[in-house]
Design a protein around this motif. Structure first.
Motif, PDB file in Angstrom:
ATOM      1  N   ALA A  27       0.844  -1.190   0.000  1.00 52.58           N
ATOM      2  CA  ALA A  27       0.000   0.000   0.000  1.00 52.58           C
ATOM      3  C   ALA A  27       0.882   1.244   0.000  1.00 52.58           C
ATOM      4  O   ALA A  27       2.093   1.168   0.249  1.00 52.58           O
ATOM      5  N   SER A  50       4.943  -4.369  -9.500  1.00 58.62           N
ATOM      6  CA  SER A  50       4.232  -3.243 -10.111  1.00 58.62           C
ATOM      7  C   SER A  50       2.891  -3.664 -10.694  1.00 58.62           C
ATOM      8  O   SER A  50       1.892  -2.949 -10.538  1.00 58.62           O
ATOM      9  N   THR A  51       2.836  -4.822 -11.345  1.00 55.94           N
ATOM     10  CA  THR A  51       1.539  -5.273 -11.863  1.00 55.94           C
ATOM     11  C   THR A  51       0.617  -5.664 -10.713  1.00 55.94           C
ATOM     12  O   THR A  51      -0.584  -5.444 -10.786  1.00 55.94           O
ATOM     13  N   LEU A  53       0.489  -4.120  -8.015  1.00 57.87           N
ATOM     14  CA  LEU A  53       0.017  -2.829  -7.508  1.00 57.87           C
ATOM     15  C   LEU A  53      -0.979  -2.168  -8.464  1.00 57.87           C
ATOM     16  O   LEU A  53      -1.443  -1.059  -8.204  1.00 57.87           O
ATOM     17  N   GLY A  54      -1.270  -2.832  -9.576  1.00 57.17           N
ATOM     18  CA  GLY A  54      -2.278  -2.317 -10.495  1.00 57.17           C
ATOM     19  C   GLY A  54      -1.748  -1.697 -11.768  1.00 57.17           C
ATOM     20  O   GLY A  54      -2.531  -1.173 -12.568  1.00 57.17           O
ATOM     21  N   LYS A  56      -0.963  -1.493 -15.410  1.00 57.57           N
ATOM     22  CA  LYS A  56      -1.621  -2.256 -16.480  1.00 57.57           C
ATOM     23  C   LYS A  56      -0.661  -3.175 -17.230  1.00 57.57           C
ATOM     24  O   LYS A  56      -1.035  -4.255 -17.652  1.00 57.57           O
ATOM     25  N   HIS A  73       2.564   5.174 -12.504  1.00 60.37           N
ATOM     26  CA  HIS A  73       1.266   5.447 -11.895  1.00 60.37           C
ATOM     27  C   HIS A  73       0.355   4.244 -12.077  1.00 60.37           C
ATOM     28  O   HIS A  73      -0.038   3.917 -13.185  1.00 60.37           O
ATOM     29  N   ALA A  74       0.066   3.585 -10.980  1.00 57.09           N
ATOM     30  CA  ALA A  74      -0.829   2.433 -10.948  1.00 57.09           C
ATOM     31  C   ALA A  74      -1.960   2.797  -9.990  1.00 57.09           C
ATOM     32  O   ALA A  74      -2.327   3.965  -9.877  1.00 57.09           O
ATOM     33  N   ASP A  75      -2.490   1.827  -9.266  1.00 57.38           N
ATOM     34  CA  ASP A  75      -3.499   2.134  -8.257  1.00 57.38           C
ATOM     35  C   ASP A  75      -2.898   3.045  -7.187  1.00 57.38           C
ATOM     36  O   ASP A  75      -3.598   3.838  -6.574  1.00 57.38           O
ATOM     37  N   VAL A  76      -1.605   2.902  -6.963  1.00 59.59           N
ATOM     38  CA  VAL A  76      -0.825   3.837  -6.142  1.00 59.59           C
ATOM     39  C   VAL A  76       0.401   4.209  -6.962  1.00 59.59           C
ATOM     40  O   VAL A  76       0.759   3.510  -7.914  1.00 59.59           O
ATOM     41  N   LYS A  77       1.048   5.288  -6.604  1.00 64.03           N
ATOM     42  CA  LYS A  77       2.274   5.665  -7.293  1.00 64.03           C
ATOM     43  C   LYS A  77       3.372   4.679  -6.917  1.00 64.03           C
ATOM     44  O   LYS A  77       3.433   4.192  -5.795  1.00 64.03           O
TER      45      LYS A  77
END
Length: 161
Positions: A27, A50-51, A53-54, A56, A73-77
């Motif tokens: 998180a 990283s994937t 963490l969201g 793409k 930039h994913a669901d969180v930086k």
């Protein structure tokens, strides 16, 4: 200190799955130090985290050896560091590392063990070691209650692989 946890990854796909599972547990504000010799898989597991963490696609995640830090930039930086080329911990000030460590993103630090004393005391250390041509031993060493919980949850996830 909470117990270390080690897994043997038998192939690249398995290493990616473990990294993806770890990413799903992280998180904003988390710090992960990725350690191991050249070619051990630090960047590979950073891509998988990283994937998790969201992000793409991990296509854009590359080792920041020359840039020192890449942001995604994913669901969180995601702030992806590489300390390999840094010669002294004082250089961390120059790249703004301490501000990133206290930011709203997840910090992934390749070669973090170079300046372990300069990293936040609470963090997760991940050591990747060659255990054969394609095999890796991945050891997770939590520092702090939050990271001990992450390692406990990761153990459950990986055992169900």
């Amino acid at each position: 200190m909470p117990k270390k946890l080690a897994f043997t990854s038998f192939n690249l796909s398995n290493t990616k799955k473990i990294g993806n599972m770890l990413g799903a547990l992280l998180a904003a504000g988390d710090i992960v130090s990725l350690n191991g010799e050249l070619g051990a898989g630090k960047t590979t597991i950073a891509k998988a985290i990283s994937t998790g963490l969201g992000l793409k696609s991990d296509h854009y995640v590359v080792s920041p050896t020359f840039a020192i830090i890449n942001e995604y930039h994913a669901d969180v930086k995601i702030y992806h560091f590489d300390f390999y080329r840094l010669g002294d911990p004082s250089e961390l000030d120059g790249i703004g590392a301490y501000e990133y460590f206290q930011s709203d993103g997840v910090c992934l630090i390749e070669w973090g063990d170079k300046f372990a004393d300069a990293l936040p005391k609470e963090r997760l250390d991940v050591l990747l070691e060659h255990a054969g041509a394609r095999q890796r031993t991945i050891t997770f060493s939590p520092h702090g209650k939050r990271y001990a919980k992450i390692v406990d949850d990761l153990k459950i996830s990986v055992e169900n692989l």
